[in-house]
Design a protein around this motif. Structure first.
Motif, short mmCIF file in Angstrom:
data_model
loop_
_atom_site.label_atom_id
_atom_site.label_comp_id
_atom_site.label_asym_id
_atom_site.label_seq_id
_atom_site.Cartn_x
_atom_site.Cartn_y
_atom_site.Cartn_z
N ALA A 13 -7.47 12.07 2.91
CA ALA A 13 -7.72 13.49 3.15
C ALA A 13 -9.16 13.80 2.76
O ALA A 13 -9.94 12.89 2.48
CB ALA A 13 -6.74 14.34 2.34
N PHE A 14 -9.52 15.07 2.73
CA PHE A 14 -10.80 15.52 2.20
C PHE A 14 -10.65 16.98 1.79
O PHE A 14 -9.76 17.69 2.26
CB PHE A 14 -11.94 15.38 3.22
CG PHE A 14 -11.77 16.31 4.39
CD1 PHE A 14 -12.22 17.63 4.32
CD2 PHE A 14 -11.14 15.88 5.54
CE1 PHE A 14 -12.02 18.49 5.38
CE2 PHE A 14 -10.95 16.75 6.60
CZ PHE A 14 -11.39 18.06 6.52
N SER A 15 -11.53 17.42 0.92
CA SER A 15 -11.67 18.83 0.58
C SER A 15 -13.14 19.18 0.66
O SER A 15 -14.00 18.32 0.46
CB SER A 15 -11.17 19.11 -0.85
OG SER A 15 -9.78 19.05 -0.93
N CYS A 54 -9.71 22.05 3.76
CA CYS A 54 -9.26 20.69 3.48
C CYS A 54 -8.56 20.17 4.73
O CYS A 54 -8.22 20.93 5.63
CB CYS A 54 -8.36 20.63 2.25
SG CYS A 54 -6.90 21.68 2.33
N HIS A 73 -7.49 16.17 7.01
CA HIS A 73 -7.31 14.72 7.09
C HIS A 73 -8.20 14.16 8.18
O HIS A 73 -8.16 14.65 9.31
CB HIS A 73 -5.86 14.39 7.45
CG HIS A 73 -4.86 14.95 6.50
ND1 HIS A 73 -4.35 16.23 6.63
CD2 HIS A 73 -4.30 14.42 5.40
CE1 HIS A 73 -3.50 16.45 5.65
NE2 HIS A 73 -3.45 15.38 4.88
N SER A 86 -15.09 10.67 7.30
CA SER A 86 -14.66 11.85 6.53
C SER A 86 -15.62 13.02 6.68
O SER A 86 -15.19 14.17 6.79
CB SER A 86 -14.48 11.49 5.05
OG SER A 86 -13.36 10.69 4.87
N GLU A 99 2.16 16.09 -1.94
CA GLU A 99 0.83 15.70 -1.48
C GLU A 99 0.45 14.48 -2.29
O GLU A 99 0.61 14.46 -3.52
CB GLU A 99 -0.20 16.81 -1.71
CG GLU A 99 -0.12 17.94 -0.72
CD GLU A 99 -0.66 17.60 0.66
OE1 GLU A 99 -0.89 16.41 0.97
OE2 GLU A 99 -0.82 18.53 1.45
N GLU A 116 -2.76 12.01 -2.06
CA GLU A 116 -3.96 11.80 -1.28
C GLU A 116 -5.12 11.20 -2.06
O GLU A 116 -5.34 11.55 -3.22
CB GLU A 116 -4.43 13.15 -0.71
CG GLU A 116 -3.42 13.80 0.20
CD GLU A 116 -3.86 15.13 0.75
OE1 GLU A 116 -3.36 15.50 1.82
OE2 GLU A 116 -4.70 15.81 0.12
N CYS A 166 -8.79 11.86 -1.71
CA CYS A 166 -9.33 13.08 -1.13
C CYS A 166 -10.79 13.31 -1.55
O CYS A 166 -11.06 14.13 -2.45
CB CYS A 166 -8.43 14.24 -1.58
SG CYS A 166 -8.81 15.83 -0.89
N TRP A 208 -4.71 20.87 -6.34
CA TRP A 208 -5.88 20.03 -6.09
C TRP A 208 -7.16 20.80 -6.40
O TRP A 208 -8.11 20.22 -6.91
CB TRP A 208 -5.88 19.45 -4.67
CG TRP A 208 -5.86 20.44 -3.54
CD1 TRP A 208 -6.94 20.99 -2.92
CD2 TRP A 208 -4.71 20.99 -2.92
NE1 TRP A 208 -6.52 21.86 -1.93
CE2 TRP A 208 -5.16 21.87 -1.91
CE3 TRP A 208 -3.34 20.82 -3.09
CZ2 TRP A 208 -4.29 22.58 -1.09
CZ3 TRP A 208 -2.47 21.53 -2.27
CH2 TRP A 208 -2.94 22.39 -1.29
#
Length: 188
Positions: A37-39, A70, A72, A79, A117, A119, A121, A164
């Motif tokens: 994932a990413f934020s 956020c 995926h 990313s 969740e 991840e 991330c 998160w």
């Protein structure tokens, strides 16, 4: 862009290496496998951070306040490219600059419905120059905030924001002063 129902996520092994893929619509359960994932926290020229409230129809943490965006990365997608894509899709924003802030951030959390969740991330910072025009299926509300105020909220009332974001804000707090001047001018 494919239909949201057909979006795929990258599954990871215990070392964080790609180990397959799965439909996003099927991966988030009570036994969610580790996935990528990413934020991203978007800042304006005054150093304010964009905080968003997740749409009430979201499967996990509906209606909860969190970072700017956020998501995926799709299989084969970088990313940072995914950050750019989701800033546009969710918020109608274009990043003028992006920097990696927490490359190895990972977490596991369980929401009130039992959905997990799980991840790896990475966390990014982005510079944007205007207010968002959010997709209502993704974002219920948004607000510009002072970073120090969010640090206090995460430390003193963590139940008000996503788990998160609580963890990310705590990890970002000591490194942000070195990263932020790269692309914003903070006003006192």
């Amino acid at each position: 862009m494919s239909s949201p129902a057909l979006e795929r996520v990258v599954l990871l092994d215990s070392s964080g290496r790609p180990a397959g893929e799965a439909l996003k619509s099927e991966v988030h359960t009570g036994e969610t496998p580790l996935h990528l994932a990413f934020s991203c926290y978007a800042f304006d020229a005054d150093g304010r951070v964009l905080f968003t409230r997740r749409a009430l129809g979201k499967r996990t943490w509906p209606g909860v306040w969190t970072g700017s965006v956020c998501g995926h990365p799709a299989p084969g997608e970088d990313s940072q490219e995914a950050v750019v894509r989701r800033l546009d899709q969710e918020l109608g924003l274009t990043a003028n600059a992006i920097t990696m802030a927490l490359p190895e951030f990972a977490y596991r959390a369980v929401d009130a419905s039992g959905v997990v969740e799980n991840e790896v991330c990475p966390v990014y910072l982005a510079r944007v120059d205007r207010d968002p025009t959010p997709d209502p299926d993704e974002v219920a509300e948004w607000q510009w905030a002072q970073w120090d105020d969010l640090v206090r909220v995460a430390a003193t009332t963590p139940w008000l924001i996503s788990p998160w974001a609580v963890l990310q804000i705590a990890e970002l707090a000591p490194v942000l002063p070195d990263l932020l001047p790269e692309f914003v001018t903070i006003c006192p």
